[in-house]
Structure formats: structure tokens, C-alpha cells
Design a protein around this motif. Structure first.
Motif, PDB file in Angstrom:
ATOM      1  N   LYS A 130      13.295  -6.932 -39.712  1.00  0.00           N
ATOM      2  CA  LYS A 130      12.333  -6.808 -38.551  1.00  0.00           C
ATOM      3  C   LYS A 130      12.864  -5.769 -37.617  1.00  0.00           C
ATOM      4  CE  LYS A 130       9.487 -10.730 -39.590  1.00  0.00           C
ATOM      5  NZ  LYS A 130       8.967 -12.015 -39.183  1.00  0.00           N
ATOM      6  N   LYS A 131      14.223  -6.204 -37.108  1.00  0.00           N
ATOM      7  CA  LYS A 131      14.635  -5.671 -35.908  1.00  0.00           C
ATOM      8  C   LYS A 131      14.814  -4.046 -36.114  1.00  0.00           C
ATOM      9  CE  LYS A 131      19.628  -6.105 -37.105  1.00  0.00           C
ATOM     10  NZ  LYS A 131      20.918  -6.449 -36.658  1.00  0.00           N
ATOM     11  N   TYR A 132      14.722  -3.487 -37.393  1.00  0.00           N
ATOM     12  CA  TYR A 132      14.465  -2.120 -37.631  1.00  0.00           C
ATOM     13  C   TYR A 132      13.445  -1.414 -37.875  1.00  0.00           C
ATOM     14  CZ  TYR A 132      19.746  -2.703 -38.246  1.00  0.00           C
ATOM     15  OH  TYR A 132      21.078  -3.149 -37.949  1.00  0.00           O
ATOM     16  N   ARG A 133      12.393  -2.226 -37.883  1.00  0.00           N
ATOM     17  CA  ARG A 133      11.060  -1.783 -38.121  1.00  0.00           C
ATOM     18  C   ARG A 133      10.612  -1.111 -36.873  1.00  0.00           C
ATOM     19  NH1 ARG A 133       8.191  -6.698 -41.293  1.00  0.00           N
ATOM     20  NH2 ARG A 133       9.769  -6.948 -43.118  1.00  0.00           N
ATOM     21  N   GLN A 135       7.909  -0.391 -34.727  1.00  0.00           N
ATOM     22  CA  GLN A 135       6.268  -0.801 -33.983  1.00  0.00           C
ATOM     23  C   GLN A 135       5.688   0.091 -33.397  1.00  0.00           C
ATOM     24  OE1 GLN A 135       5.667  -3.912 -35.098  1.00  0.00           O
ATOM     25  NE2 GLN A 135       7.556  -4.070 -36.074  1.00  0.00           N
TER      26      GLN A 135
END
Length: 141
Positions: A130-133, A135
Motif C-alpha cells: 500500500k505504501k507504494y501504490r 493514489q
């Protein structure tokens, strides 16, 4: 004829400088030079519509299927997606060099490769931490 060549030709017919074209569509001189000289493409689809209106041509004239694929990859996945899309197109062109495939078969193959790339990126997203997605920006209602 590539996107940049089309823009240069139409711009000259209208008697516009690169600076004037850039100011009219809201981009820098460097961006216009990138299109015309370096073979770059607009990062946002709406620029194609602005250019078509300003240069009195159809959007479809400026936006070929290959350029549409590159723009879509850029919008969805940033500069890395753009580079990957360009590399896919280059490698596909090399694959067809001297080949016996008809134009229709080449187009069908290229369309399938593009679909596979975009599908693979969507599937790979669920495995990305999630931290690399990336947004999308929140829009105000």
C-alpha cells in the motif's frame, strides 16, 4: 508520421512559433520542443483536444493508436509506465521487421500486447504494498 512531426507541420502552417503554441495550450517551450524534436507525447489527453482545436485538425489525426497507448500508460502509471509502453512498441516493431504478417495481423497482435500490458499492471497492483501504490488525487464535489 509521428506526433511531433504532425504538430510541427500544423504549427508552421498556422504561422505559430513554438513559444506561441505552448502559450496557447498552457505548456512551456521546452514541452513543445520535447514533442517536436525528442519524440515525446503529451502527458494529458486533454492537450490533444486543445492542440487539435488550435491547429484545426481532428484529434484522431494527432492521436494514433500507439500514441493513445503511450498516453494511457503515462496517465495511469506515470513516466515509468510511459517508458514501458514505448519499449513495448519498439520491441514489437523490431519483431515485425522483415516478417510475413499482414498489416491486419500486426495491428491485432499489437492491440493484444497493449491489452495484456494494461491487464498485467492492474493485476500486479493488488500485490503492490500500500505504501507504494499511486493514489489518485482527491476531487472536490
Amino acid at each position: 508520421m509521428k506526433f511531433g512531426e504532425k504538430v510541427r507541420e500544423l504549427r508552421k502552417k498556422k504561422g505559430l512559433s513554438q513559444t506561441e503554441l505552448g502559450q496557447a495550450v498552457g505548456v512551456s517551450l521546452r514541452t513543445v520542443r520535447g514533442w517536436e524534436i525528442e519524440g515525446r507525447y503529451p502527458k494529458k489527453r486533454e492537450l490533444y483536444y486543445q492542440l487539435a482545436e488550435l491547429l484545426d485538425c481532428e484529434v484522431s489525426y494527432l492521436l494514433t493508436e500507439e500514441e493513445n497507448f503511450i498516453t494511457q500508460a503515462s496517465e495511469l502509471y506515470g513516466s515509468r509506465g510511459e517508458k514501458q509502453a514505448e519499449r513495448i512498441l519498439e520491441q514489437t516493431a523490431a519483431l515485425f521487421a522483415g516478417g510475413d504478417l499482414s498489416d491486419a495481423d500486426q495491428i491485432a497482435f499489437l492491440n493484444e500486447i497493449q491489452s495484456l500490458y494494461l491487464d498485467a499492471k492492474i493485476k500486479a497492483k493488488k500485490y503492490t504494498p500500500k505504501k507504494y501504490r499511486h493514489q489518485p488525487a482527491e476531487t472536490e464535489s
